[in-house]
Design an enzyme around this catalytic site. Structure first.
Site, PDB file in Angstrom:
ATOM      1  N   ASN A  45       0.827  -1.214   0.000  1.00 33.22           N
ATOM      2  CA  ASN A  45       0.000   0.000   0.000  1.00 33.22           C
ATOM      3  C   ASN A  45       0.860   1.262   0.000  1.00 33.22           C
ATOM      4  O   ASN A  45       0.369   2.343   0.309  1.00 33.22           O
ATOM      5  CB  ASN A  45      -0.907   0.032   1.237  1.00 33.22           C
ATOM      6  CG  ASN A  45      -1.873  -1.135   1.255  1.00 33.22           C
ATOM      7  OD1 ASN A  45      -2.408  -1.502   0.218  1.00 33.22           O
ATOM      8  ND2 ASN A  45      -2.090  -1.718   2.421  1.00 33.22           N
ATOM      9  N   HIS A 133     -14.441  -1.986   5.301  1.00 33.75           N
ATOM     10  CA  HIS A 133     -13.314  -2.735   5.859  1.00 33.75           C
ATOM     11  C   HIS A 133     -13.645  -3.356   7.232  1.00 33.75           C
ATOM     12  O   HIS A 133     -14.451  -2.827   7.992  1.00 33.75           O
ATOM     13  CB  HIS A 133     -12.129  -1.765   6.003  1.00 33.75           C
ATOM     14  CG  HIS A 133     -10.852  -2.416   6.387  1.00 33.75           C
ATOM     15  ND1 HIS A 133     -10.309  -2.305   7.639  1.00 33.75           N
ATOM     16  CD2 HIS A 133     -10.003  -3.197   5.672  1.00 33.75           C
ATOM     17  CE1 HIS A 133      -9.170  -2.968   7.686  1.00 33.75           C
ATOM     18  NE2 HIS A 133      -8.960  -3.519   6.500  1.00 33.75           N
ATOM     19  N   GLU A 177     -16.325   3.948   2.567  1.00 36.40           N
ATOM     20  CA  GLU A 177     -14.927   4.226   2.220  1.00 36.40           C
ATOM     21  C   GLU A 177     -14.963   5.058   0.951  1.00 36.40           C
ATOM     22  O   GLU A 177     -15.941   4.978   0.196  1.00 36.40           O
ATOM     23  CB  GLU A 177     -14.182   2.913   1.956  1.00 36.40           C
ATOM     24  CG  GLU A 177     -13.881   2.166   3.221  1.00 36.40           C
ATOM     25  CD  GLU A 177     -13.307   0.771   2.971  1.00 36.40           C
ATOM     26  OE1 GLU A 177     -12.503   0.600   2.038  1.00 36.40           O
ATOM     27  OE2 GLU A 177     -13.689  -0.144   3.706  1.00 36.40           O
ATOM     28  N   SER A 181     -11.048  -1.229  -0.986  1.00 35.85           N
ATOM     29  CA  SER A 181      -9.738  -1.868  -1.086  1.00 35.85           C
ATOM     30  C   SER A 181      -9.725  -3.127  -1.948  1.00 35.85           C
ATOM     31  O   SER A 181      -8.664  -3.551  -2.379  1.00 35.85           O
ATOM     32  CB  SER A 181      -9.212  -2.203   0.300  1.00 35.85           C
ATOM     33  OG  SER A 181     -10.135  -3.031   0.964  1.00 35.85           O
ATOM     34  N   ASP A 207     -13.997   6.860   5.257  1.00 34.68           N
ATOM     35  CA  ASP A 207     -12.631   6.375   5.467  1.00 34.68           C
ATOM     36  C   ASP A 207     -11.882   6.506   4.141  1.00 34.68           C
ATOM     37  O   ASP A 207     -12.185   5.809   3.162  1.00 34.68           O
ATOM     38  CB  ASP A 207     -12.682   4.908   5.932  1.00 34.68           C
ATOM     39  CG  ASP A 207     -11.291   4.347   6.233  1.00 34.68           C
ATOM     40  OD1 ASP A 207     -10.297   4.959   5.809  1.00 34.68           O
ATOM     41  OD2 ASP A 207     -11.207   3.276   6.866  1.00 34.68           O
ATOM     42  N   HIS A 210      -7.532   4.477   1.345  1.00 36.88           N
ATOM     43  CA  HIS A 210      -6.880   4.139   0.070  1.00 36.88           C
ATOM     44  C   HIS A 210      -6.819   5.312  -0.905  1.00 36.88           C
ATOM     45  O   HIS A 210      -6.356   5.148  -2.030  1.00 36.88           O
ATOM     46  CB  HIS A 210      -7.564   2.926  -0.563  1.00 36.88           C
ATOM     47  CG  HIS A 210      -7.435   1.712   0.303  1.00 36.88           C
ATOM     48  ND1 HIS A 210      -6.302   0.927   0.315  1.00 36.88           N
ATOM     49  CD2 HIS A 210      -8.262   1.194   1.250  1.00 36.88           C
ATOM     50  CE1 HIS A 210      -6.444  -0.034   1.213  1.00 36.88           C
ATOM     51  NE2 HIS A 210      -7.625   0.103   1.793  1.00 36.88           N
ATOM     52  N   LYS A 241      -0.360   4.033   4.489  1.00 33.92           N
ATOM     53  CA  LYS A 241      -0.428   3.592   3.086  1.00 33.92           C
ATOM     54  C   LYS A 241       0.310   4.634   2.242  1.00 33.92           C
ATOM     55  O   LYS A 241       1.531   4.677   2.287  1.00 33.92           O
ATOM     56  CB  LYS A 241      -1.888   3.378   2.701  1.00 33.92           C
ATOM     57  CG  LYS A 241      -2.563   2.352   3.644  1.00 33.92           C
ATOM     58  CD  LYS A 241      -3.952   1.981   3.207  1.00 33.92           C
ATOM     59  CE  LYS A 241      -4.745   1.265   4.290  1.00 33.92           C
ATOM     60  NZ  LYS A 241      -4.170   0.004   4.756  1.00 33.92           N
TER      61      LYS A 241
HETATM   62  N1  PMP Z   1      -9.355   1.429   6.823  1.00 34.42           N
HETATM   63  C1  PMP Z   1      -9.249   0.753   5.663  1.00 34.42           C
HETATM   64  C2  PMP Z   1     -10.259   1.012   4.594  1.00 34.42           C
HETATM   65  C3  PMP Z   1      -8.206  -0.155   5.455  1.00 34.42           C
HETATM   66  O1  PMP Z   1      -8.105  -0.813   4.282  1.00 34.42           O
HETATM   67  C4  PMP Z   1      -7.273  -0.379   6.491  1.00 34.42           C
HETATM   68  C5  PMP Z   1      -6.082  -1.334   6.365  1.00 34.42           C
HETATM   69  N2  PMP Z   1      -5.902  -2.000   5.246  1.00 34.42           N
HETATM   70  C6  PMP Z   1      -7.433   0.307   7.684  1.00 34.42           C
HETATM   71  C7  PMP Z   1      -8.467   1.209   7.826  1.00 34.42           C
HETATM   72  C8  PMP Z   1      -6.484   0.076   8.827  1.00 34.42           C
HETATM   73  O2  PMP Z   1      -5.424   0.959   8.753  1.00 34.42           O
HETATM   74  P1  PMP Z   1      -4.039   0.657   9.501  1.00 34.42           P
HETATM   75  O3  PMP Z   1      -3.312  -0.310   8.657  1.00 34.42           O
HETATM   76  O4  PMP Z   1      -3.384   1.989   9.644  1.00 34.42           O
HETATM   77  O5  PMP Z   1      -4.402   0.055  10.828  1.00 34.42           O
END
Ligand code: PMP
Length: 392
Positions: A45, A133, A177, A181, A207, A210, A241
């Site tokens: 990422n 997520h 989101e 992802s 969120d 990404h 990321k």
């Molecule tokens: N939100 C989303 C949409 C994610 O894809 C992820 C991790 N892949 C997270 C939060 C978690 O973030 P972190 O890796 O900083 O814990």
């Protein structure tokens, strides 16, 4: 005795093809070396290539001396762990987003499992996209608030849920989101925000994990690109990321910030990230607006890959740097991933329950330090391998 039970469970996972193992990996630019094999890393990422950039690290470290940074915050920020650099990063974020306040957390996972339980209780309905997520799902569960899911990216369905439920709760929080992802598709944030004009007790939680760093003129994410930052109540993102650092954040009103400081358990009960990490985050945030060439390069190599896959007749939900190769059957995803690894491309199969039944895939995640040549050779290998699989 207990171990025997665990071992049997592990054996079951293994025979269902769902066993996870850690693979020690060495990183070099956009390559990863695993088990002695050097491969293009299509699972990272590090979207802008910042984490891999040794030049950036050198530049940052030139400003460090043992007197000006610490390796631990040594307590929660609610105690004596609130260092000046913490507030500095939050002021920086608030100013970049043009909002009153920001608050930073130890990870994106902490962010999502902490904010929702703090702001939502039994008098709140949470309405979340079907594909949000796992960290958001955990946050929803921990909140104890009633919740329902709407069909992925289906704003009509979301609206039907709101019109059915409106009036039954003190507040309704829509959780989405900005870029998903697994499919790499975008939420229709403008339309979602317009629902607030119709339903006055609705707020929106986005969120941007990404999209932060990758989209928008100065890299703030999809809401910046769509010019709807001011309409989103809770804009969240992660530093682990595209920013090449660590942590999660929310940009919000000053009141919400104060509320979270008082109510958010992962914020109150965990040692803050080390000042050194915050300094790195701050240093990168300063430079993020000028990283437009990296964002443009990433967008252009992503479009080349997506176009090629579409020309092979593959379904393509994505219009971003996360590019799924949807194979349908899990066994196809597993064998294609294995063959791509043999040819120097590190990809992993993604299977149910992570994705819906019948939509197993490879998730190719592109980064701005990949040259057009490497993408062209990936396209060539994908084409050969898919033709071979069709003939079998
Ligand atoms: N939100 C989303 C949409 C994610 O894809 C992820 C991790 N892949 C997270 C939060 C978690 O973030 P972190 O890796 O900083 O814990």
């Amino acid at each position: 005795m207990t171990d025997r039970y665990f071992q049997e469970e592990l054996d079951r996972l293994e025979s269902a093809g769902n066993y996870r193992r850690l693979m020690p990996a060495e990183h070099s630019g956009c390559d990863v070396v695993i088990g002695g094999r050097r491969m293009l890393d299509l699972s990272s990422n590090d979207y802008l290539g910042l984490a891999a950039d040794i030049g950036l690290r050198k530049e940052f470290m030139a400003g460090l001396s043992p007197e000006n940074f610490q390796m631990s915050s040594s307590s929660s920020r609610s105690l004596s762990g609130d260092f000046p650099v913490h507030e500095q990063v939050e002021r920086q974020l608030a100013a970049m987003f043009g909002r009153e306040a920001a608050l930073v957390f130890n990870s994106g996972y902490h962010m999502n499992i902490g904010i929702l339980p703090a702001i939502a209780g039994k008098d709140t309905l949470i309405v979340a996209d079907k594909l949000v997520h796992a960290s958001l799902i955990d946050g929803i569960r921990l909140s104890g608030a009633p919740f329902c899911r709407f069909r992925h990216n289906n704003t009509e369905h979301l609206e039907a849920v709101l019109s059915r439920e409106y009036g039954k709760y003190r507040q309704i929080i829509i959780v989405v989101e900005s870029v998903y992802s697994m499919d790499g598709d975008r939420a229709d944030l403008e339309r979602i925000c317009r629902l607030k004009d119709i339903y006055d007790n609705v707020s929106v939680y986005v969120d941007e994990a990404h999209a932060f760093g990758v989209m928008g003129e100065i890299g703030l994410g999809l809401a910046e690109e769509l010019n709807c930052l001011a309409d989103i109540d809770y804009i969240c993102g992660t530093f682990g990321k595209a920013l090449g650092s660590v942590g999660g954040f929310i940009v919000c009103s000053a009141t919400v910030r104060k509320y979270l400081i008082n109510r958010m358990r992962p914020f109150i009960f965990s040692t803050a990230l080390p000042p050194l990490n915050w300094m790195w985050t701050s240093w990168l945030l300063d430079r993020l607006p000028a990283m437009k060439p990296l964002r443009s390069h990433l967008a252009s190599v992503s479009a080349v890959l997506r176009d090629a896959l579409v020309s092979y007749g593959l379904e393509m939900p994505s219009d971003t740097h996360i590019v799924p190769v949807i194979t349908g059957e899990s066994s196809r995803a597993v064998s294609l991933a294995g063959r791509l690894q043999d040819k120097g491309f590190f990809v992993l199969p993604v299977r149910p329950p992570t994705v819906p039944e019948g939509s197993s895939r490879l998730r190719l995640s592109l980064t701005a330090n990949m040259s057009p040549d490497r993408i062209e050779s990936l396209i060539k290998v994908l084409e050969d391998e898919m033709q071979l699989a069709d003939k079998k």
